[in-house]
Design a protein around this motif. Structure first.
Motif, short mmCIF file in Angstrom:
data_model
loop_
_atom_site.label_atom_id
_atom_site.label_comp_id
_atom_site.label_asym_id
_atom_site.label_seq_id
_atom_site.Cartn_x
_atom_site.Cartn_y
_atom_site.Cartn_z
N ALA A 237 0.82 -1.21 0.00
CA ALA A 237 0.00 0.00 0.00
C ALA A 237 0.85 1.26 0.00
O ALA A 237 0.52 2.26 -0.65
N VAL A 238 1.98 1.22 0.70
CA VAL A 238 2.84 2.40 0.82
C VAL A 238 3.78 2.55 -0.37
O VAL A 238 4.03 3.66 -0.84
N THR A 239 4.32 1.44 -0.87
CA THR A 239 5.39 1.53 -1.87
C THR A 239 4.90 1.40 -3.32
O THR A 239 5.70 1.20 -4.22
N GLY A 240 3.59 1.53 -3.52
CA GLY A 240 3.04 1.50 -4.88
C GLY A 240 2.68 2.88 -5.37
O GLY A 240 3.45 3.84 -5.20
N PRO A 241 1.50 3.05 -5.98
CA PRO A 241 1.09 4.34 -6.55
C PRO A 241 1.09 5.49 -5.54
O PRO A 241 1.23 6.65 -5.94
N ALA A 242 0.91 5.18 -4.25
CA ALA A 242 0.93 6.25 -3.25
C ALA A 242 2.25 7.01 -3.24
O ALA A 242 2.31 8.19 -2.87
N MET A 243 3.35 6.34 -3.67
CA MET A 243 4.66 6.97 -3.75
C MET A 243 5.07 7.24 -5.20
O MET A 243 6.24 7.49 -5.48
N GLY A 244 4.10 7.14 -6.12
CA GLY A 244 4.46 7.34 -7.52
C GLY A 244 5.22 6.17 -8.10
O GLY A 244 6.01 6.32 -9.03
N LYS A 351 1.50 13.49 -4.37
CA LYS A 351 1.20 12.24 -3.67
C LYS A 351 2.30 11.94 -2.64
O LYS A 351 2.01 11.58 -1.49
N THR A 352 3.55 12.05 -3.06
CA THR A 352 4.66 11.75 -2.16
C THR A 352 4.67 12.70 -0.97
O THR A 352 4.86 12.28 0.19
N LYS A 353 4.46 13.99 -1.22
CA LYS A 353 4.41 14.97 -0.13
C LYS A 353 3.28 14.65 0.84
O LYS A 353 3.47 14.68 2.06
N ASN A 400 10.12 2.08 -13.54
CA ASN A 400 8.82 2.73 -13.74
C ASN A 400 8.41 3.62 -12.57
O ASN A 400 7.23 3.75 -12.26
N TRP A 401 9.41 4.22 -11.90
CA TRP A 401 9.09 5.23 -10.90
C TRP A 401 8.65 6.49 -11.64
O TRP A 401 9.22 6.86 -12.68
N GLU A 402 7.66 7.18 -11.11
CA GLU A 402 7.24 8.43 -11.75
C GLU A 402 8.23 9.55 -11.46
O GLU A 402 8.38 10.48 -12.26
N LEU A 403 8.89 9.48 -10.32
CA LEU A 403 9.92 10.47 -9.95
C LEU A 403 11.22 9.74 -9.69
O LEU A 403 11.24 8.73 -8.98
N GLY A 404 12.31 10.26 -10.24
CA GLY A 404 13.61 9.74 -9.87
C GLY A 404 13.94 10.18 -8.46
O GLY A 404 13.27 11.05 -7.88
N PRO A 405 15.00 9.62 -7.84
CA PRO A 405 15.32 9.97 -6.46
C PRO A 405 15.51 11.47 -6.22
O PRO A 405 15.02 12.01 -5.22
N PHE A 406 16.18 12.15 -7.13
CA PHE A 406 16.46 13.57 -6.91
C PHE A 406 15.24 14.44 -7.22
O PHE A 406 15.05 15.49 -6.59
N GLU A 407 14.40 13.98 -8.12
CA GLU A 407 13.12 14.67 -8.33
C GLU A 407 12.23 14.50 -7.10
O GLU A 407 11.54 15.44 -6.69
N ALA A 408 12.24 13.32 -6.50
CA ALA A 408 11.46 13.08 -5.28
C ALA A 408 11.98 13.93 -4.13
O ALA A 408 11.19 14.46 -3.32
N ASP A 410 13.46 16.83 -4.35
CA ASP A 410 12.96 18.19 -4.58
C ASP A 410 11.50 18.31 -4.16
O ASP A 410 11.08 19.32 -3.59
N ALA A 411 10.71 17.28 -4.44
CA ALA A 411 9.28 17.31 -4.16
C ALA A 411 8.99 17.45 -2.67
O ALA A 411 8.05 18.15 -2.28
N ILE A 412 9.76 16.78 -1.83
CA ILE A 412 9.48 16.81 -0.39
C ILE A 412 10.19 17.95 0.32
O ILE A 412 10.01 18.13 1.53
N GLY A 413 10.97 18.74 -0.41
CA GLY A 413 11.67 19.86 0.20
C GLY A 413 13.10 19.48 0.53
O GLY A 413 13.35 18.77 1.51
#
Length: 800
Positions: A237-244, A351-353, A400-408, A410-413
């Motif tokens: 539930a946590v490591t699927g679409p909820a995290m992109g 979603k990640t935020k 098939n991650w929607e965000l790469g690690p560095f994009e993620a 940036d997303a969370i601050g």
């Protein structure tokens, strides 16, 4: 380079080898597929009186692998006929033939010594300029080629395809110490343009880029699961679409890959890295080891973290493993505030935020997993790849991650999350802390004109933007929207070409899109050279907005339904009658109204991964936006002689539309008659809009003249009777239901041109009127409304 690789040889005909050969064949490359010579006859071969010296026996492994391509699902080939481009052979009789190809790809067992010995044999037949590569997933390129000569090593590199090769975008190219840099650049261009790949240049380190980061993430997830007692369902539930991330999340992914394979990949890092702390992370987790010991290695064994069984009612049920008891049990639903917040948020960044900010047990899990992966990824910049962009692309294209690690990150601050990581004892790499200390708040930033920058060696570097990769989003951010509304926009592509872009939910066609089409056509007529129809959605278009149609039908607002269909038909006619060239560039799911939006175009340039179909029968209707009319017109155009028999092609169209056939590729769409011979299929989906724009410009510069409206010769009452008779036969055989038969009769009436005499010439508007009348009639059927409701609620067709 695109022209220089015309022939290839793949050595190793297993799942990966045959899959790579298939994709080369997809690209039009002739391929020699080689494997070892069998040491024993099969019973079938012995019964035929064959010996071990017979060519059929000696080539058996490669021949069987090619034959198997037609049976694999999802299909490795765009068209089963492409298998003819692959020639079977064996390593004893045919290895010398590698001298006649342009590229040799080794895909044998992941064993350093075996690969070394094979490369020495290949070198004996090597010719100057021949590219040789290994499809290894983690063995050192330099160690593999250490015993080969210097000229051979200049032309040797790793080419790590991801499985399945047709569908997975990532291709890691791994140069060795001596690999010619210019050759690497040329191979990168070739693999991007000819094979449609997203290429990442990786360093020659254990597991390269995507598997290094991905395996690390899987391992820390298993460790967190064991230490904190999370269930299988909670992890998913946590490591699927909820995290992109994909729906297969973590544990389902491991089942699909094979838990034994996963441990083998992890072991490669464990054996080959020197840092003790990193080695410890890559040790085999106890639960994974136990599953392998029991033979519960995933889908190929029938069970792993999940197990599929038949329930008492005969329906399949997926059970989940309880690690505490090592028994399988029914799955339990997982819900929480953070998961709901992530579900409601739009886009992977939000979603990640939302997930991490939720403040509950699942937020803590998400933070713990993500923070560890971010720090590890940052620590590997420069070691496994030169840039953060390469690492981000590898994870997006390979996992098939929607965000790469560095994009993620940036997303969370960036700054606030780095402080939290340090407080919790994670070692944030020095270059990240220094970057933040300089006042930077992100790894990526956008500049003027939509230009993209990313941190590289302590400063922002502009990302390479190929002119062939046109981004509608970037153009719109740069103020290039001509007109727009909630469902669509007209975007200026430059050079006098406009692009009609859908951006409604699922790109479903409603009144907003139809209105924009009418406005957009007039704008192009006045001010532009031509029009491209394309978008950057996950799918091109899933069809018309059936929720709106169902609501109006249930309220018996027939004038409203009639108005909607007239508006649709008129919009498609406006595209067709535009005095400027129009090129459509569909991709992925292109269904119903999406197909009808492409049919009026002068040319279609489709992605190879285009799943194209008039599927209205699935919701109890027939195509009424010109789909039936265009098929009838094409049949008439293909049979110009007044005496020509229309029925064979008409029957094919009747079957295609009546069975709601959807193509498995762009090439298959040609076979089904959706695409014309003059339409093109493009492997590199990123180039669709550019290629469509170029096609528009070529037509405009050649002095475009619109095709004049012509009369359509129809099969009439005789053709209708023949089609109806076939449908009645299917009903009597139990293949279709009574309601299917009713729909089929309506479809036959329209495609055949109604009850007029055979050979009658009718107008396109006449056929559109037949479409609309049939559509309206079916909308009033309760069983059609049931089908529409079922599609809206269940997402699949109801056969009632």
């Amino acid at each position: 380079m695109n022209q220089s690789i015309r022939k290839a040889a793949v050595i190793g005909s297993g799942i990966m080898g045959s899959g790579i050969a298939a994709h080369l064949a997809n690209a039009g490359i002739s391929c020699l597929l080689l494997d070892i010579v069998p040491s024993k006859l099969t019973d079938e071969e012995a019964a035929k009186g064959l010996t071990l010296e017979h060519p059929a026996v000696r080539n058996r492994l490669a021949t069987a692998a090619i034959a198997k391509l037609a049976k694999i699902n999802p299909a490795p080939l765009y068209d089963p006929d492409f298998a003819k481009r692959i020639t079977p052979g064996n390593l004893e009789d045919d290895l010398a033939r590698v001298a006649d190809v342009d590229w040799v790809i080794e895909v044998v067992v992941e064993n350093l010594q075996v690969k070394r010995e094979l490369l020495r044999k290949v070198e004996a037949h090597w010719k100057p300029g021949l590219v040789v590569s290994s499809n290894t997933s983690g063995i050192s390129i330099d160690e593999m080629s250490a015993e080969c000569g210097p000229e051979f090593r200049k032309h040797f590199m790793g080419t790590h395809f991801f499985n399945p090769p047709r569908y997975m975008k990532l291709l890691e190219i791994i140069p060795g110490r001596d690999t010619d840099a210019a050759l690497v650049r040329r191979m990168k261009d070739f693999c991007e343009n000819a094979l449609g790949k997203g290429v990442v240049i990786a360093k020659d380190t254990p597991n390269f880029v995507a598997n290094r980061i991905g395996t690390y993430g899987l391992l820390v997830t298993l460790r967190e699961m064991a230490e904190k007692g999370y269930t299988v369902e909670e992890i998913e539930a946590v490591t699927g679409p909820a995290m992109g991330r994909p729906k297969s999340a973590t544990l389902r992914t491991l089942d699909l890959v094979g838990i034994d394979t996963f441990l083998h990949v992890a072991d490669n890092v464990h054996r080959n890295v020197m840092d003790g702390a990193e080695r410890a992370v890559f040790e085999h987790p106890a639960l994974a080891k136990e599953l392998v010991a029991r033979g519960w290695i995933g889908e190929k064994a029938g069970q792993g973290f999940f197990k599929k069984i038949k329930g008492p009612d005969g329906k399949s049920e997926i059970l989940a493993l309880d690690p505490a008891t090592m028994e399988y049990r029914p799955q339990k639903k997982v819900s929480s505030g953070s998961l709901e917040a992530a579900k409601l948020a739009k886009g992977a960044r939000e979603k990640t935020k939302a997930l991490i900010a939720g403040g509950d047990r699942y937020s803590e899990l998400a933070w713990s997993l993500l923070s560890q992966v971010l720090v590890y990824s940052a620590a590997k910049v420069g070691e496994i790849a030169d840039s953060i962009e390469e690492i981000d692309n590898a994870m997006k294209w390979g996992f098939n991650w929607e965000l790469g690690p560095f994009e993620a990150w940036d997303a969370i601050g960036l700054a606030t999350s780095a402080l939290r990581m340090e407080r919790e004892g994670l070692a944030v790499p020095g270059w990240v802390k220094e970057w933040i200390a300089q006042g930077n708040t992100s790894f990526y930033r956008k500049g003027e004109g939509g230009r993209k920058f990313y941190i590289h060696e302590g400063r922002y570097r502009e990302a390479e933007e190929k002119p062939e990769n046109i981004s509608l989003r970037a153009l719109k951010e740069n103020g290039r929207t001509i007109i727009g509304n909630s469902g669509a926009s007209l975007v200026d592509l430059g050079d006098g070409v406009a692009c009609l872009e859908f951006h409604s939910p699922n790109n479903a066609i409603g009144s907003d899109i139809l209105s924009l089409i009418s406005q957009g056509v007039e704008e192009v007529r006045r001010n532009y050279e031509g029009l491209v129809i394309a978008n950057e959605g996950r799918n091109f278009c899933v069809g018309a907005n059936i929720m709106l149609l169902l609501m109006e039908a249930q309220d018996e607002e027939w004038d409203e339904v009639d108005g909607i269909i007239r508006m649709f038909q008129n919009a498609m006619l406006k595209i067709k009658r535009l005095e400027k060239p129009v090129v459509a560039a569909p991709h992925r799911m292109t269904l119903g109204g999406g197909v009808e939006a492409c049919l009026p175009a002068d040319q279609v340039i489709a992605s190879a991964e285009t799943y194209y179909g008039l599927v209205e029968v699935g919701v109890g209707l027939i195509p009424a936006g010109g789909g039936c009319k265009e098929f009838a017109l094409r049949i008439s155009q293909s049979e110009r002689s007044p005496d020509a028999d229309l029925l064979p092609r008409l029957s094919q169209a009747f079957e295609t539309i009546g069975m709601a056939k959807v193509s498995t590729s762009g090439h298959d769409a040609k076979k089904l008659g959706y695409l014309k011979e003059t339409d093109r299929v493009l492997l590199n989906q990123d180039r669709r809009i550019y290629e469509a724009k170029q096609a528009v410009l070529r037509m405009a510069q050649a002095g475009y003249e619109p095709i004049p409206e012509e009369r359509v010769r129809v099969a009439g009452a005789e053709g209708k009777a023949a089609l109806t008779l076939g449908a009645i036969g299917m009903r009597q055989s139990g293949w279709i239901s009574d309601h299917d038969l009713k729909i089929a009769k309506k479809l036959a009436h329209v495609l055949a041109g109604g009850d007029v005499p055979a050979g009658t010439l009718v107008s396109e508007q006449y056929l559109l009127d037949l479409e609309r009348e049939a559509f309206l009639s079916l909308c009033g059927e309760p069983k059609t409304q049931q089908r529409m409701q079922h599609m809206l609620t269940k997402g699949k067709a109801l056969r009632n």
